[in-house]
Design a protein around this motif. Sequence first.
Motif, mmCIF file in Angstrom:
data_model
loop_
_atom_site.group_PDB
_atom_site.id
_atom_site.type_symbol
_atom_site.label_atom_id
_atom_site.label_comp_id
_atom_site.label_asym_id
_atom_site.label_seq_id
_atom_site.Cartn_x
_atom_site.Cartn_y
_atom_site.Cartn_z
ATOM 1 N N UNK A 1 0.960 -1.254 -0.129
ATOM 2 C CA UNK A 1 0.191 0.001 0.015
ATOM 3 C C UNK A 1 0.943 1.210 -0.025
ATOM 4 N N UNK A 2 2.172 1.082 0.154
ATOM 5 C CA UNK A 2 2.947 2.336 0.058
ATOM 6 C C UNK A 2 3.067 3.061 1.483
ATOM 7 N N UNK A 3 2.435 2.766 2.285
ATOM 8 C CA UNK A 3 2.387 3.658 3.640
ATOM 9 C C UNK A 3 3.663 3.287 4.765
ATOM 10 N N UNK A 4 4.349 2.386 4.282
ATOM 11 C CA UNK A 4 5.209 1.738 5.323
ATOM 12 C C UNK A 4 6.434 1.532 4.337
ATOM 13 N N UNK A 5 7.527 1.868 4.881
ATOM 14 C CA UNK A 5 8.795 1.714 3.899
ATOM 15 C C UNK A 5 9.879 0.844 4.811
ATOM 16 N N UNK A 6 10.308 -0.376 4.427
ATOM 17 C CA UNK A 6 11.327 -1.078 5.222
ATOM 18 C C UNK A 6 12.843 -0.891 4.478
ATOM 19 N N UNK A 7 13.430 -0.823 5.380
ATOM 20 C CA UNK A 7 14.916 -0.602 5.145
ATOM 21 C C UNK A 7 15.720 -1.576 6.154
ATOM 22 N N UNK A 8 16.471 -2.320 5.304
ATOM 23 C CA UNK A 8 17.065 -3.422 5.887
ATOM 24 C C UNK A 8 18.721 -3.600 5.561
ATOM 25 N N UNK A 9 19.340 -4.722 6.287
ATOM 26 C CA UNK A 9 20.723 -5.062 5.860
ATOM 27 C C UNK A 9 20.588 -6.429 6.049
ATOM 28 N N UNK A 10 20.487 -7.276 4.937
ATOM 29 C CA UNK A 10 20.857 -8.569 4.860
ATOM 30 C C UNK A 10 22.103 -9.302 4.276
ATOM 31 N N UNK A 11 22.115 -10.408 3.862
ATOM 32 C CA UNK A 11 23.130 -11.124 3.523
ATOM 33 C C UNK A 11 24.374 -11.417 4.493
ATOM 34 N N UNK A 12 25.270 -10.620 4.083
ATOM 35 C CA UNK A 12 26.405 -10.633 5.015
ATOM 36 C C UNK A 12 26.490 -9.558 6.157
ATOM 37 N N UNK A 13 25.117 -8.800 6.245
ATOM 38 C CA UNK A 13 25.244 -7.652 7.226
ATOM 39 C C UNK A 13 24.311 -8.488 8.568
ATOM 40 N N UNK A 14 24.240 -7.496 9.540
ATOM 41 C CA UNK A 14 23.914 -8.136 10.652
ATOM 42 C C UNK A 14 22.385 -8.306 10.838
ATOM 43 N N UNK A 15 21.400 -7.949 9.929
ATOM 44 C CA UNK A 15 20.251 -8.046 9.886
ATOM 45 C C UNK A 15 19.183 -6.999 10.520
ATOM 46 N N UNK A 16 19.791 -5.817 10.739
ATOM 47 C CA UNK A 16 18.945 -4.690 11.037
ATOM 48 C C UNK A 16 17.673 -4.529 10.209
ATOM 49 N N UNK B 1 20.801 -13.481 9.519
ATOM 50 C CA UNK B 1 21.137 -14.752 8.669
ATOM 51 C C UNK B 1 19.881 -14.736 7.349
ATOM 52 N N UNK B 2 19.265 -13.694 7.432
ATOM 53 C CA UNK B 2 18.099 -13.680 6.355
ATOM 54 C C UNK B 2 18.581 -13.559 4.862
ATOM 55 N N UNK B 3 17.973 -14.576 3.843
ATOM 56 C CA UNK B 3 18.340 -14.482 2.609
ATOM 57 C C UNK B 3 17.083 -14.115 1.699
ATOM 58 N N UNK B 4 15.810 -14.222 2.267
ATOM 59 C CA UNK B 4 14.815 -13.837 1.485
ATOM 60 C C UNK B 4 14.059 -12.905 2.421
ATOM 61 N N UNK B 5 13.356 -11.865 1.809
ATOM 62 C CA UNK B 5 12.472 -10.932 2.560
ATOM 63 C C UNK B 5 11.303 -10.737 1.549
ATOM 64 N N UNK B 6 10.044 -10.582 1.944
ATOM 65 C CA UNK B 6 8.962 -10.304 1.196
ATOM 66 C C UNK B 6 7.751 -9.643 2.191
ATOM 67 N N UNK B 7 7.142 -8.429 1.702
ATOM 68 C CA UNK B 7 5.769 -7.949 2.312
ATOM 69 C C UNK B 7 4.834 -8.940 1.851
ATOM 70 N N UNK B 8 3.706 -9.101 2.842
ATOM 71 C CA UNK B 8 2.654 -9.922 2.584
ATOM 72 C C UNK B 8 1.559 -8.843 1.808
ATOM 73 N N UNK B 9 0.656 -9.305 1.230
ATOM 74 C CA UNK B 9 -0.395 -8.316 0.480
ATOM 75 C C UNK B 9 -1.082 -7.233 1.412
ATOM 76 N N UNK B 10 -0.987 -7.654 2.649
ATOM 77 C CA UNK B 10 -1.886 -6.799 3.610
ATOM 78 C C UNK B 10 -1.189 -5.680 4.096
ATOM 79 N N UNK B 11 0.267 -5.609 3.725
ATOM 80 C CA UNK B 11 1.033 -4.288 4.183
ATOM 81 C C UNK B 11 1.229 -4.409 5.634
ATOM 82 N N UNK B 12 0.984 -5.305 6.509
ATOM 83 C CA UNK B 12 1.201 -5.445 7.922
ATOM 84 C C UNK B 12 2.019 -6.656 8.229
#
Length: 589
Positions: free
Chosen positions: A333-348, A367-378
């Motif tokens: 829905x564009x109301x929330x923005x996620x900024x993260x550090x995955x891969x060889x980063x600490x996972x913030x 240790x996250x290798x995949x990230x995805x929003x659900x369609x409900x934006x929550x």
Amino acid sequence: MAKAVEPNLGAPQLAVRSADGVQVVQPGKSSSPPVPALSAEKSPNCKVMAFSEDGSLFAWCNGTEVIVVNAASGDVKCSIPRPRTIELCFSPLNTFLACWEVYAVRKGETPAPGTSDNLTVWSLNDGSRAMGWIAKRNENWVPRWTDDEELCARCVNNEIQFYDGHDFSKGITNRLRIPGVSMFKLSPKSNPTMIAAFVPGSKGAPAAVRLFRGPNFDTPLCNKSFFKADKVTITWNQQGTAVLVSAQTEVDKTGKSYYGETNLYYLKADGLSYTVQLDKQGPIYDFDWSPNGREFGVVYGFMPSKAMLFDHNCKKIYDFGTGPRSVFKHSPHGNVICIAGFGNLRGNVEFWGRQNLKLLNTIQAPDTTQFAWAPDSRHFVTATTSPRLKVDNGYKVWHYTQGLVCSADFRELWATQWQPAAPDSYPERPLSPLPAGAPAGGQLKKAAVYRPPGLRGTQSKLKLHDEDQPAEGTAPPTKQSKSALRNKKKREAKRAAESGAVPDKKKSAEQQQALATAKAVLAPAAASGGGADVEKRIRNLNKKLRQINDLKAKQASGEELQPNQAEKVKTETAVLAEIASLEKQLAAL
């Protein structure tokens, strides 16, 4: 396949593919275990799975055949005899399913026409084969339909071929000749359809991305040329009015980056094009369109990387500061923005409200290798998958302010995928508040760094990387550390020692009395025989005055002075007054 367990229609479903097979689950609440939404496929040879664009159909290959089922009921719609399939793609209106497998022909054999096709298109109404081609490369294999399925296009040598999207038996209906073209993307939701095509550079000629408009695709609307591009990523906004192009070289000739050099370009359907100006050197880790199609975010620069939000004219909207980040994702829905550090980063993982651009919450997902929003934006999912990581495989479903919802561990997890949904299936809701007792801004307390007993209570002098910069509008910390205060005292003591002075608080009462007596006795002698010292002091002050004049000239020419230089300029009046006083003193001797 057995009937599905009745799901909670208000919550999105998650498909999981692992060494144990394929299953679709309903994430539970309050950390309860996931509820199966479809009976599981137990085959360990499931190499691919896919939902249709509207989420109504679900398909997978179990090493024997490709199975397509109704995602709501679990009823089998059709089975396709392609046991070696490793890629799947539904057409937009669920009329066809495209299957791709590795191209292989036995040496010495001459296959019959059509039997060696490794890219095949199947009708989902009756499971019959509609079309087939040879596509040896896995890159850009997928045939692309327009949203109404009126056209289907695929890229071959030096041209893009068009077919009737409903009837492949008509053969090629149109061709767009582009010498050297290697990939293309059709625009979504635009009428008429537009194409963004990439042509790699060769023989000294630059690479280029060109926009064409249907139905004739005769002349390019926009052409953007650039030299540094071995491969590109083309991403349209949801409205089909603009496209972002990330161009990357395999090798950075300057030697600054192991991952090559990257640049970002912005092309509009009205013919305008821009180079997105990034104010920090380094690679581009991620970029993402806002669902409104008028904004996009970028994470870029050497670590700690920088996150920035841009508008449709490539002007900066907001600077999120720097930190260990590599992912930028808008919620559906564009109301929330996620900024993260995955891969060889600490996972913030940081969550920002788009309307007020305030930090909502921060979590840790190492240790996250995949990230995805659900369609409900929550809700969103983070997964640790193989072969990237062989241990601690599993997924976690989170709420962006309430934290962990549920999790599951696997011996070997390969992929997760949310069931897509129409935009109006989950209406936009106000931002969720933090749970009671949560720290303001969602900040997590950082774990203390281990220090040997002999170094505890001190600050390390080793600097591994640049310090993180705060987000725009956030005041930097002003409190000095113990080490900084200690260094300040050392500098003051050194200056006092150089000037021959000793701080009064370090002198005893007897020393202070003796010093006063000596000054009283020696003052007349200094006045009578101190002419040489006065002349030397005047020379030093004149030298300082010349330096001040040079600094003032630089400042007048527009050059910015360093803080210590600016302080020196401010002492001009005091220097002139001291020179005048010393000259009077020298004249009186």
